[in-house]
Design a protein around this motif. Sequence first.
Motif, PDB file in Angstrom:
ATOM      1  N   LEU A 137       7.792  -3.206   0.143  1.00 15.34           N
ATOM      2  CA  LEU A 137       8.876  -3.426   1.101  1.00 15.34           C
ATOM      3  C   LEU A 137       9.772  -4.580   0.653  1.00 15.34           C
ATOM      4  CD1 LEU A 137       6.994  -3.045   4.519  1.00 15.34           C
ATOM      5  CD2 LEU A 137       8.158  -1.289   3.139  1.00 15.34           C
ATOM      6  N   VAL A 152       6.434   4.549   8.103  1.00 15.21           N
ATOM      7  CA  VAL A 152       6.003   3.425   7.266  1.00 15.21           C
ATOM      8  C   VAL A 152       4.821   2.735   7.925  1.00 15.21           C
ATOM      9  CG1 VAL A 152       6.671   1.231   6.218  1.00 15.21           C
ATOM     10  CG2 VAL A 152       8.342   3.082   6.376  1.00 15.21           C
ATOM     11  N   VAL A 153       3.745   2.563   7.172  1.00 20.71           N
ATOM     12  CA  VAL A 153       2.558   1.865   7.656  1.00 20.71           C
ATOM     13  C   VAL A 153       2.276   0.710   6.698  1.00 20.71           C
ATOM     14  CG1 VAL A 153       0.095   2.025   8.163  1.00 20.71           C
ATOM     15  CG2 VAL A 153       1.595   3.955   8.679  1.00 20.71           C
ATOM     16  N   GLN A 154       2.433  -0.511   7.181  1.00 22.98           N
ATOM     17  CA  GLN A 154       2.166  -1.676   6.343  1.00 22.98           C
ATOM     18  C   GLN A 154       0.666  -1.799   6.083  1.00 22.98           C
ATOM     19  OE1 GLN A 154       4.067  -5.325   7.507  1.00 22.98           O
ATOM     20  NE2 GLN A 154       5.781  -4.260   8.466  1.00 22.98           N
ATOM     21  N   THR A 200       4.994  -7.123   0.630  1.00 24.96           N
ATOM     22  CA  THR A 200       4.163  -6.219   1.423  1.00 24.96           C
ATOM     23  C   THR A 200       4.118  -4.842   0.782  1.00 24.96           C
ATOM     24  OG1 THR A 200       4.778  -7.380   3.456  1.00 24.96           O
ATOM     25  CG2 THR A 200       3.812  -5.189   3.699  1.00 24.96           C
ATOM     26  N   ALA A 253       3.237  -0.943   1.518  1.00 24.74           N
ATOM     27  CA  ALA A 253       3.173  -0.044   2.675  1.00 24.74           C
ATOM     28  C   ALA A 253       3.021   1.396   2.204  1.00 24.74           C
ATOM     29  CB  ALA A 253       4.432  -0.178   3.534  1.00 24.74           C
ATOM     30  N   HIS A 260       1.383   6.312  13.792  1.00 24.49           N
ATOM     31  CA  HIS A 260       2.637   5.729  13.360  1.00 24.49           C
ATOM     32  C   HIS A 260       3.700   6.129  14.352  1.00 24.49           C
ATOM     33  CE1 HIS A 260       2.359   9.806  11.673  1.00 24.49           C
ATOM     34  NE2 HIS A 260       3.609   9.877  12.052  1.00 24.49           N
ATOM     35  N   GLU A 309       5.196  -0.407  13.270  1.00 27.50           N
ATOM     36  CA  GLU A 309       4.475  -0.394  12.020  1.00 27.50           C
ATOM     37  C   GLU A 309       3.075  -0.948  12.254  1.00 27.50           C
ATOM     38  OE1 GLU A 309       6.961  -2.740   9.521  1.00 27.50           O
ATOM     39  OE2 GLU A 309       8.028  -1.014   8.738  1.00 27.50           O
ATOM     40  N   ARG A 340      -0.439  -2.602  10.517  1.00 27.01           N
ATOM     41  CA  ARG A 340      -0.800  -3.425   9.377  1.00 27.01           C
ATOM     42  C   ARG A 340      -2.317  -3.477   9.235  1.00 27.01           C
ATOM     43  NH1 ARG A 340       1.811  -7.452   6.732  1.00 27.01           N
ATOM     44  NH2 ARG A 340       3.468  -7.415   8.291  1.00 27.01           N
TER      45      ARG A 340
END
Length: 238
Positions: free
Chosen positions: A56, A68-70, A151, A153, A187, A192, A194
């Motif tokens: 990211l 988007v999934v951190q 980060t 993701a 999601h 997002e 984490r």
Amino acid sequence: MDRFRLGGVPGVTPAKWMRVWRERMPDVPIDLVAVDEADAVGALRDGRVDAVLARLPLPPEDAPQLHVVQLYEELPVVVSAKGHPIVAFESVTIADLAGETMLTADGMTSAQLLEVVATGAGLAILPMSVARALGGDQTRHRVVTDLPSTTIALAWLQAADSPLHQELIGIARGRRAGSSRGTDREHSADREHRVEPGQSATGGKPPSSKPRQPARPDRPRRPGGPGRSGRPGPGRRR
């Protein structure tokens, strides 16, 4: 989908997740496809990958079409040729780099940039994972303590969402096989998730939720105990 293609930018190491996938989803092979950072979203749009482990931020114009999934954070490092004086330090700050020639990618891949660094032409700031994966034996790196982390993701097209994507999220978040995901999606377009450092996404154990017990105070020494010299005290006979 007869197989799942997972894209990965330089430095990502999803070997553990892929191993768990093969155990849980033996009928759907998973492949790791290397992609350049600038091509992460392009690989999704072109159908070359089904999901991508990307760094990211992603281009803001693509955000409305992506989930988007951190997952985890990466430390920033400065990379130099192995004979550079900076190697003598365990870590550095931005101020320590004043006066140094700093190189940027400028259209080069991370591997090409590190090849230039190895010649001694200058230093470069990169995520530690990239420096470790691509630096080779002619470069060295040191953590820059006052720069922000980057980060990693997991991203994929909203239009391509499938149970396989949900399975991959569960693996990355450490969910056990067969466990319920509940009623909430894993999601959403405006939220997002984490995976915190130390959890199963990075291969470590999650921190304990139990409060630490306070340290016990030292017990007073009994009169007549051995003195500092090791001889019996005055209250004890030989």
